[in-house]
Write a protein that holds these residues in place. Structure first.
Motif, PDB file in Angstrom:
ATOM      1  N   ALA A 116       0.823  -1.215   0.000  1.00  0.00           N
ATOM      2  CA  ALA A 116       0.000   0.000   0.000  1.00  0.00           C
ATOM      3  C   ALA A 116       0.852   1.258   0.000  1.00  0.00           C
ATOM      4  N   LEU A 117       2.098   1.133   0.457  1.00  0.00           N
ATOM      5  CA  LEU A 117       2.994   2.288   0.483  1.00  0.00           C
ATOM      6  C   LEU A 117       3.658   2.523  -0.860  1.00  0.00           C
ATOM      7  N   THR A 118       3.674   1.519  -1.720  1.00  0.00           N
ATOM      8  CA  THR A 118       4.383   1.633  -2.992  1.00  0.00           C
ATOM      9  C   THR A 118       3.444   1.691  -4.195  1.00  0.00           C
ATOM     10  N   LEU A 119       2.231   1.157  -4.060  1.00  0.00           N
ATOM     11  CA  LEU A 119       1.294   1.198  -5.180  1.00  0.00           C
ATOM     12  C   LEU A 119       0.801   2.621  -5.406  1.00  0.00           C
ATOM     13  N   PRO A 120       0.619   3.019  -6.655  1.00  0.00           N
ATOM     14  CA  PRO A 120       0.051   4.341  -6.909  1.00  0.00           C
ATOM     15  C   PRO A 120      -1.409   4.384  -6.467  1.00  0.00           C
ATOM     16  N   ASN A 121      -1.814   5.522  -5.925  1.00  0.00           N
ATOM     17  CA  ASN A 121      -3.209   5.706  -5.505  1.00  0.00           C
ATOM     18  C   ASN A 121      -3.721   4.582  -4.605  1.00  0.00           C
ATOM     19  N   PRO A 122      -3.100   4.359  -3.448  1.00  0.00           N
ATOM     20  CA  PRO A 122      -3.575   3.252  -2.592  1.00  0.00           C
ATOM     21  C   PRO A 122      -5.032   3.400  -2.186  1.00  0.00           C
ATOM     22  N   GLU A 123      -5.536   4.628  -2.106  1.00  0.00           N
ATOM     23  CA  GLU A 123      -6.945   4.806  -1.737  1.00  0.00           C
ATOM     24  C   GLU A 123      -7.879   4.222  -2.782  1.00  0.00           C
ATOM     25  N   LEU A 124      -7.381   4.103  -4.019  1.00  0.00           N
ATOM     26  CA  LEU A 124      -8.165   3.458  -5.069  1.00  0.00           C
ATOM     27  C   LEU A 124      -8.475   2.019  -4.699  1.00  0.00           C
ATOM     28  N   PHE A 125      -7.509   1.339  -4.087  1.00  0.00           N
ATOM     29  CA  PHE A 125      -7.702  -0.067  -3.717  1.00  0.00           C
ATOM     30  C   PHE A 125      -8.555  -0.186  -2.469  1.00  0.00           C
TER      31      PHE A 125
ATOM     32  N   LEU B  70      -3.276  -8.610  -3.086  1.00  0.00           N
ATOM     33  CA  LEU B  70      -2.087  -8.030  -3.693  1.00  0.00           C
ATOM     34  C   LEU B  70      -2.086  -8.262  -5.205  1.00  0.00           C
ATOM     35  N   ALA B  71      -2.461  -9.456  -5.628  1.00  0.00           N
ATOM     36  CA  ALA B  71      -2.541  -9.729  -7.063  1.00  0.00           C
ATOM     37  C   ALA B  71      -3.600  -8.866  -7.730  1.00  0.00           C
ATOM     38  N   SER B  72      -4.748  -8.672  -7.062  1.00  0.00           N
ATOM     39  CA  SER B  72      -5.800  -7.822  -7.614  1.00  0.00           C
ATOM     40  C   SER B  72      -5.330  -6.381  -7.741  1.00  0.00           C
ATOM     41  N   ALA B  73      -4.607  -5.898  -6.731  1.00  0.00           N
ATOM     42  CA  ALA B  73      -4.092  -4.531  -6.787  1.00  0.00           C
ATOM     43  C   ALA B  73      -3.148  -4.352  -7.967  1.00  0.00           C
TER      44      ALA B  73
END
Length: 369
Positions: free
Chosen positions: A19-28, A251-254
Protein backbone atom coordinates in the motif's frame (compact mmCIF):
# COMPACT_ATOMS: atom_id res chain seq x y z
CA UNK A 1 0.68 -24.02 13.69
CA UNK A 2 3.79 -21.83 13.70
CA UNK A 3 4.45 -22.37 9.98
CA UNK A 4 0.88 -21.42 9.05
CA UNK A 5 1.07 -18.36 11.31
CA UNK A 6 4.38 -17.25 9.81
CA UNK A 7 3.01 -17.57 6.29
CA UNK A 8 -0.07 -15.52 7.19
CA UNK A 9 2.06 -12.86 8.91
CA UNK A 10 4.33 -12.55 5.87
CA UNK A 11 1.41 -12.28 3.47
CA UNK A 12 -0.24 -9.60 5.61
CA UNK A 13 3.02 -7.63 5.88
CA UNK A 14 3.47 -7.77 2.09
CA UNK A 15 -0.05 -6.50 1.52
CA UNK A 16 0.34 -3.66 4.00
CA UNK A 17 3.76 -2.75 2.61
CA UNK A 18 2.46 -2.73 -0.95
CA UNK A 19 0.00 0.00 0.00
CA UNK A 20 2.99 2.29 0.48
CA UNK A 21 4.38 1.63 -2.99
CA UNK A 22 1.29 1.20 -5.18
CA UNK A 23 0.05 4.34 -6.91
CA UNK A 24 -3.21 5.71 -5.50
CA UNK A 25 -3.57 3.25 -2.59
CA UNK A 26 -6.94 4.81 -1.74
CA UNK A 27 -8.16 3.46 -5.07
CA UNK A 28 -7.70 -0.07 -3.72
CA UNK A 29 -9.33 0.79 -0.39
CA UNK A 30 -12.32 2.01 -2.41
CA UNK A 31 -12.50 -1.15 -4.52
CA UNK A 32 -11.75 -3.71 -1.79
CA UNK A 33 -14.17 -2.21 0.73
CA UNK A 34 -16.97 -2.32 -1.83
CA UNK A 35 -16.13 -5.87 -2.79
CA UNK A 36 -16.25 -6.83 0.87
CA UNK A 37 -19.52 -4.98 1.47
CA UNK A 38 -21.17 -6.84 -1.39
CA UNK A 39 -19.73 -10.27 -0.53
CA UNK A 40 -20.38 -10.01 3.21
CA UNK A 41 -23.97 -8.98 2.53
CA UNK A 42 -24.44 -11.79 0.00
CA UNK A 43 -23.35 -14.35 2.61
CA UNK A 44 -26.37 -13.20 4.64
CA UNK A 45 -28.78 -13.49 1.69
CA UNK A 46 -28.57 -10.07 0.05
CA UNK A 47 -29.21 -10.40 -3.69
CA UNK A 48 -27.59 -7.15 -4.83
CA UNK A 49 -24.21 -7.38 -6.56
CA UNK A 50 -21.09 -5.24 -6.65
CA UNK A 51 -22.22 -3.86 -10.00
CA UNK A 52 -25.62 -2.98 -8.52
CA UNK A 53 -23.74 -0.97 -5.90
CA UNK A 54 -21.71 0.98 -8.47
CA UNK A 55 -24.86 1.68 -10.49
CA UNK A 56 -26.66 2.89 -7.36
CA UNK A 57 -23.80 5.24 -6.48
CA UNK A 58 -24.10 6.82 -9.94
CA UNK A 59 -27.88 6.71 -10.35
CA UNK A 60 -29.62 6.09 -6.98
CA UNK A 61 -33.09 6.16 -8.51
CA UNK A 62 -32.20 3.14 -10.66
CA UNK A 63 -32.28 0.83 -7.63
CA UNK A 64 -35.94 1.32 -6.81
CA UNK A 65 -37.66 1.16 -3.44
CA UNK A 66 -36.68 -1.66 -1.12
CA UNK A 67 -33.58 -2.61 -3.09
CA UNK A 68 -31.06 -4.87 -1.39
CA UNK A 69 -28.31 -2.48 -2.48
CA UNK A 70 -29.15 -0.25 0.50
CA UNK A 71 -27.82 -3.03 2.77
CA UNK A 72 -24.45 -2.84 0.99
CA UNK A 73 -24.45 0.95 1.31
CA UNK A 74 -25.16 0.57 5.02
CA UNK A 75 -22.21 -1.81 5.33
CA UNK A 76 -19.84 0.72 3.76
CA UNK A 77 -21.14 3.52 5.96
CA UNK A 78 -20.80 1.38 9.09
CA UNK A 79 -17.26 0.32 8.18
CA UNK A 80 -16.16 3.87 7.41
CA UNK A 81 -17.68 5.04 10.70
CA UNK A 82 -15.85 2.28 12.57
CA UNK A 83 -12.51 3.10 10.94
CA UNK A 84 -12.92 6.72 11.95
CA UNK A 85 -14.20 5.90 15.43
CA UNK A 86 -11.30 3.62 16.45
CA UNK A 87 -9.10 6.73 16.40
CA UNK A 88 -11.14 7.96 19.38
CA UNK A 89 -12.79 4.90 20.90
CA UNK A 90 -11.14 1.48 21.29
CA UNK A 91 -12.86 -1.55 19.88
CA UNK A 92 -15.53 -2.31 22.46
CA UNK A 93 -19.17 -3.26 23.01
CA UNK A 94 -20.09 0.39 22.53
CA UNK A 95 -18.34 0.57 19.16
CA UNK A 96 -19.87 -2.73 18.07
CA UNK A 97 -23.34 -1.38 18.87
CA UNK A 98 -22.52 1.68 16.76
CA UNK A 99 -21.53 -0.53 13.84
CA UNK A 100 -24.74 -2.49 14.18
CA UNK A 101 -26.90 0.63 14.38
CA UNK A 102 -25.52 1.88 11.06
CA UNK A 103 -25.50 -1.52 9.39
CA UNK A 104 -29.22 -2.06 10.03
CA UNK A 105 -30.28 1.57 9.69
CA UNK A 106 -32.45 0.75 6.67
CA UNK A 107 -33.51 -2.36 4.77
CA UNK A 108 -34.60 -5.74 6.06
CA UNK A 109 -32.84 -5.39 9.40
CA UNK A 110 -34.27 -2.01 10.36
CA UNK A 111 -36.95 -3.66 12.49
CA UNK A 112 -34.42 -5.90 14.30
CA UNK A 113 -33.48 -3.44 17.05
CA UNK A 114 -30.41 -1.78 15.42
CA UNK A 115 -27.70 -0.79 17.86
CA UNK A 116 -29.01 -2.90 20.74
CA UNK A 117 -28.13 -6.35 21.98
CA UNK A 118 -30.91 -8.90 21.78
CA UNK A 119 -33.33 -9.29 24.67
CA UNK A 120 -34.42 -12.81 23.90
CA UNK A 121 -33.20 -16.18 22.69
CA UNK A 122 -32.12 -16.61 19.07
CA UNK A 123 -31.00 -19.69 17.16
CA UNK A 124 -29.14 -20.57 13.96
CA UNK A 125 -30.35 -23.03 11.35
CA UNK A 126 -32.28 -23.32 8.13
CA UNK A 127 -34.89 -20.65 7.42
CA UNK A 128 -38.01 -21.25 9.48
CA UNK A 129 -36.56 -23.98 11.68
CA UNK A 130 -37.58 -24.23 15.31
CA UNK A 131 -35.13 -23.91 18.17
CA UNK A 132 -35.25 -27.69 18.57
CA UNK A 133 -34.16 -28.09 14.93
CA UNK A 134 -31.42 -25.43 15.11
CA UNK A 135 -27.83 -26.29 14.30
CA UNK A 136 -26.66 -23.94 17.05
CA UNK A 137 -28.33 -22.12 19.94
CA UNK A 138 -26.32 -19.13 21.25
CA UNK A 139 -26.16 -18.31 24.96
CA UNK A 140 -29.30 -17.12 26.70
CA UNK A 141 -29.57 -13.41 27.48
CA UNK A 142 -28.54 -14.10 31.08
CA UNK A 143 -25.34 -15.77 29.88
CA UNK A 144 -24.83 -13.48 26.87
CA UNK A 145 -24.03 -10.33 28.88
CA UNK A 146 -21.23 -11.89 31.00
CA UNK A 147 -19.88 -13.50 27.82
CA UNK A 148 -19.83 -10.10 26.10
CA UNK A 149 -18.02 -8.60 29.09
CA UNK A 150 -15.36 -11.30 28.85
CA UNK A 151 -15.15 -10.83 25.08
CA UNK A 152 -14.61 -7.09 25.54
CA UNK A 153 -11.85 -7.71 28.08
CA UNK A 154 -10.15 -10.13 25.70
CA UNK A 155 -10.14 -7.45 22.97
CA UNK A 156 -7.46 -5.61 24.92
CA UNK A 157 -5.22 -8.57 25.78
CA UNK A 158 -2.08 -8.93 23.69
CA UNK A 159 -0.40 -12.11 24.90
CA UNK A 160 -1.00 -14.02 21.66
CA UNK A 161 -0.07 -12.99 18.09
CA UNK A 162 -2.57 -10.56 16.60
CA UNK A 163 -3.84 -12.92 13.88
CA UNK A 164 -4.48 -15.67 16.41
CA UNK A 165 -6.35 -13.17 18.57
CA UNK A 166 -8.41 -12.05 15.57
CA UNK A 167 -9.38 -15.67 14.95
CA UNK A 168 -10.42 -16.10 18.58
CA UNK A 169 -12.25 -12.75 18.73
CA UNK A 170 -14.25 -13.55 15.60
CA UNK A 171 -15.19 -17.05 16.74
CA UNK A 172 -16.20 -15.82 20.19
CA UNK A 173 -18.38 -13.07 18.72
CA UNK A 174 -20.11 -15.43 16.30
CA UNK A 175 -20.75 -17.86 19.15
CA UNK A 176 -22.23 -15.21 21.44
CA UNK A 177 -24.38 -13.92 18.53
CA UNK A 178 -25.46 -10.87 20.52
CA UNK A 179 -27.83 -9.29 17.95
CA UNK A 180 -31.08 -10.42 16.40
CA UNK A 181 -29.61 -9.84 12.94
CA UNK A 182 -26.33 -8.72 11.37
CA UNK A 183 -23.98 -10.77 13.59
CA UNK A 184 -22.01 -12.23 10.69
CA UNK A 185 -21.43 -8.89 8.99
CA UNK A 186 -20.42 -7.15 12.21
CA UNK A 187 -18.18 -10.09 13.13
CA UNK A 188 -16.34 -9.81 9.82
CA UNK A 189 -15.94 -6.04 10.19
CA UNK A 190 -14.32 -6.57 13.58
CA UNK A 191 -11.41 -8.50 12.03
CA UNK A 192 -10.32 -5.59 9.82
CA UNK A 193 -11.01 -2.99 12.49
CA UNK A 194 -8.84 -4.87 15.00
CA UNK A 195 -5.91 -5.03 12.58
CA UNK A 196 -6.24 -1.31 11.87
CA UNK A 197 -6.66 -0.42 15.55
CA UNK A 198 -3.35 -2.09 16.45
CA UNK A 199 -1.54 -0.56 13.47
CA UNK A 200 -0.98 -3.89 11.72
CA UNK A 201 -2.73 -2.45 8.67
CA UNK A 202 -2.18 1.18 7.73
CA UNK A 203 -5.18 0.96 5.41
CA UNK A 204 -8.21 -1.36 5.52
CA UNK A 205 -7.18 -3.73 2.74
CA UNK A 206 -7.81 -7.18 4.26
CA UNK A 207 -11.31 -8.63 4.08
CA UNK A 208 -12.09 -12.32 4.50
CA UNK A 209 -15.64 -12.61 3.16
CA UNK A 210 -14.59 -14.08 -0.20
CA UNK A 211 -12.67 -16.83 1.61
CA UNK A 212 -15.52 -17.49 4.04
CA UNK A 213 -18.01 -17.53 1.16
CA UNK A 214 -15.90 -19.81 -1.02
CA UNK A 215 -15.36 -22.26 1.87
CA UNK A 216 -18.68 -21.53 3.57
CA UNK A 217 -19.46 -25.02 4.80
CA UNK A 218 -16.00 -25.51 6.25
CA UNK A 219 -16.26 -22.06 7.86
CA UNK A 220 -19.47 -23.10 9.64
CA UNK A 221 -18.11 -26.54 10.49
CA UNK A 222 -14.89 -25.15 11.99
CA UNK A 223 -16.81 -22.71 14.18
CA UNK A 224 -19.20 -25.44 15.29
CA UNK A 225 -16.28 -27.74 16.09
CA UNK A 226 -14.93 -25.08 18.45
CA UNK A 227 -18.30 -24.97 20.22
CA UNK A 228 -18.84 -28.72 20.33
CA UNK A 229 -15.31 -30.04 20.75
CA UNK A 230 -13.12 -27.10 21.71
CA UNK A 231 -11.18 -27.50 18.45
CA UNK A 232 -9.51 -24.10 18.51
CA UNK A 233 -6.47 -25.34 16.64
CA UNK A 234 -8.52 -26.44 13.63
CA UNK A 235 -10.39 -23.13 13.52
CA UNK A 236 -7.25 -21.01 13.90
CA UNK A 237 -5.46 -22.92 11.13
CA UNK A 238 -8.47 -22.42 8.86
CA UNK A 239 -8.55 -18.70 9.69
CA UNK A 240 -4.80 -18.21 9.16
CA UNK A 241 -4.93 -20.02 5.83
CA UNK A 242 -7.69 -17.61 4.83
CA UNK A 243 -5.57 -14.62 5.78
CA UNK A 244 -2.67 -15.90 3.68
CA UNK A 245 -4.77 -16.65 0.60
CA UNK A 246 -6.79 -13.44 0.88
CA UNK A 247 -3.68 -11.26 1.24
CA UNK A 248 -2.10 -12.87 -1.80
CA UNK A 249 -5.31 -12.44 -3.79
CA UNK A 250 -5.65 -8.78 -2.70
CA UNK A 251 -2.09 -8.03 -3.69
CA UNK A 252 -2.54 -9.73 -7.06
CA UNK A 253 -5.80 -7.82 -7.61
CA UNK A 254 -4.09 -4.53 -6.79
CA UNK A 255 -1.41 -5.27 -9.35
CA UNK A 256 -3.99 -6.20 -11.97
CA UNK A 257 -5.90 -2.98 -11.33
CA UNK A 258 -2.65 -0.98 -11.53
CA UNK A 259 -1.75 -2.54 -14.88
CA UNK A 260 -5.26 -2.00 -16.23
CA UNK A 261 -5.17 1.65 -15.15
CA UNK A 262 -1.82 2.24 -16.85
CA UNK A 263 -2.95 0.48 -20.03
CA UNK A 264 -6.25 2.33 -20.34
CA UNK A 265 -4.84 5.76 -19.53
CA UNK A 266 -2.26 5.30 -22.28
CA UNK A 267 -5.02 4.19 -24.64
CA UNK A 268 -7.09 7.25 -23.78
CA UNK A 269 -4.10 9.56 -24.19
CA UNK A 270 -3.39 8.14 -27.64
CA UNK A 271 -6.99 8.70 -28.72
CA UNK A 272 -6.99 12.50 -28.42
CA UNK A 273 -4.76 15.55 -28.23
CA UNK A 274 -6.84 16.65 -25.23
CA UNK A 275 -5.99 15.42 -21.74
CA UNK A 276 -9.67 14.98 -20.87
CA UNK A 277 -10.11 11.36 -22.06
CA UNK A 278 -7.18 10.25 -19.89
CA UNK A 279 -8.43 12.31 -16.94
CA UNK A 280 -11.90 10.81 -17.16
CA UNK A 281 -10.47 7.30 -17.56
CA UNK A 282 -8.53 7.77 -14.32
CA UNK A 283 -11.69 9.01 -12.58
CA UNK A 284 -13.66 5.98 -13.76
CA UNK A 285 -11.82 3.79 -11.26
CA UNK A 286 -13.91 5.60 -8.62
CA UNK A 287 -17.00 5.99 -10.81
CA UNK A 288 -17.43 2.72 -12.74
CA UNK A 289 -20.95 3.81 -13.71
CA UNK A 290 -21.27 7.36 -14.98
CA UNK A 291 -23.61 9.77 -16.74
CA UNK A 292 -22.69 12.60 -19.11
CA UNK A 293 -23.48 15.33 -16.55
CA UNK A 294 -21.26 13.54 -14.02
CA UNK A 295 -18.45 13.32 -16.57
CA UNK A 296 -18.79 17.02 -17.33
CA UNK A 297 -18.61 17.82 -13.61
CA UNK A 298 -15.51 15.69 -13.09
CA UNK A 299 -13.78 17.39 -16.02
CA UNK A 300 -15.14 20.85 -15.14
CA UNK A 301 -16.39 21.32 -18.66
CA UNK A 302 -19.68 21.89 -20.50
CA UNK A 303 -22.32 19.23 -21.04
CA UNK A 304 -21.28 19.04 -24.67
CA UNK A 305 -17.64 18.72 -23.66
CA UNK A 306 -18.50 15.87 -21.30
CA UNK A 307 -20.56 14.20 -24.01
CA UNK A 308 -17.66 14.41 -26.47
CA UNK A 309 -15.23 12.77 -24.05
CA UNK A 310 -17.69 10.02 -23.15
CA UNK A 311 -18.28 9.34 -26.85
CA UNK A 312 -14.53 9.13 -27.35
CA UNK A 313 -14.18 6.54 -24.59
CA UNK A 314 -17.09 4.54 -26.00
CA UNK A 315 -15.37 4.46 -29.39
CA UNK A 316 -12.16 3.01 -27.97
CA UNK A 317 -13.93 0.44 -25.78
CA UNK A 318 -13.35 1.97 -22.33
CA UNK A 319 -17.00 2.87 -21.73
CA UNK A 320 -20.14 1.08 -22.85
CA UNK A 321 -23.63 2.53 -22.81
CA UNK A 322 -25.81 0.32 -20.62
CA UNK A 323 -29.25 1.93 -20.77
CA UNK A 324 -31.24 5.14 -21.03
CA UNK A 325 -33.58 6.42 -18.35
CA UNK A 326 -35.62 9.18 -19.94
CA UNK A 327 -33.09 11.63 -21.32
CA UNK A 328 -30.32 10.29 -19.08
CA UNK A 329 -27.78 7.90 -20.59
CA UNK A 330 -25.78 5.64 -18.27
CA UNK A 331 -22.36 4.24 -19.17
CA UNK A 332 -20.39 1.40 -17.59
CA UNK A 333 -16.61 1.08 -17.25
CA UNK A 334 -16.65 -2.50 -18.49
CA UNK A 335 -12.92 -3.38 -18.48
CA UNK A 336 -12.69 -2.52 -14.77
CA UNK A 337 -16.04 -4.06 -13.85
CA UNK A 338 -15.12 -7.29 -15.61
CA UNK A 339 -11.84 -7.44 -13.68
CA UNK A 340 -13.62 -6.90 -10.36
CA UNK A 341 -16.18 -9.58 -11.23
CA UNK A 342 -13.35 -12.00 -11.90
CA UNK A 343 -11.44 -11.27 -8.70
CA UNK A 344 -14.50 -11.23 -6.43
CA UNK A 345 -15.85 -14.55 -7.64
CA UNK A 346 -13.02 -16.94 -6.78
CA UNK A 347 -9.74 -16.58 -4.92
CA UNK A 348 -8.00 -18.61 -7.62
CA UNK A 349 -8.85 -16.00 -10.26
CA UNK A 350 -6.40 -13.62 -8.60
CA UNK A 351 -3.56 -15.79 -7.32
CA UNK A 352 -3.61 -18.81 -9.58
CA UNK A 353 -5.67 -21.93 -9.22
CA UNK A 354 -2.84 -24.15 -7.99
CA UNK A 355 -2.02 -21.87 -5.05
CA UNK A 356 -5.65 -21.21 -4.13
CA UNK A 357 -6.68 -24.85 -3.92
CA UNK A 358 -6.17 -25.51 -0.23
CA UNK A 359 -5.16 -28.83 1.22
CA UNK A 360 -7.45 -30.10 3.97
CA UNK A 361 -6.54 -28.34 7.19
CA UNK A 362 -5.38 -31.54 8.81
CA UNK A 363 -2.65 -32.02 6.23
CA UNK A 364 -0.93 -28.72 6.98
CA UNK A 365 2.57 -29.15 8.39
CA UNK A 366 3.00 -27.78 11.88
CA UNK A 367 5.70 -27.78 14.49
CA UNK A 368 5.17 -29.39 17.89
CA UNK A 369 3.46 -27.14 20.40
Amino acid sequence: MSLILSAADRALARLDGAALTLPNPELFVYAFMRQEAALSSQIEGTQASLEDLFEYEAVPEAAGAGSDVTEIINYIQAMNWGLDEINRLPLSKRLVRGLHERLLATGRGAARNPGNFRQGQNHIGTIGCSIEEATFVPPSVQLMHPALDNWEKYLHQRELPILVRCAIIHAQFETIHPFWDGNGRVGRMIITLKLCEEGILERPLLYLSLYFKQYRQEYYDRLQSVRDNGDWEGWIKFFLTGVRLTCKAALASARQITLLREELILKAQASSRSSNPARLTDALFRHPYITIPQAAKILDTTAQGGSNVVSNLVEIGILKETYKSGRMRVFAFRPYLDLLHQTSGDLSSSIGREDALRKPIGTEVSTPR
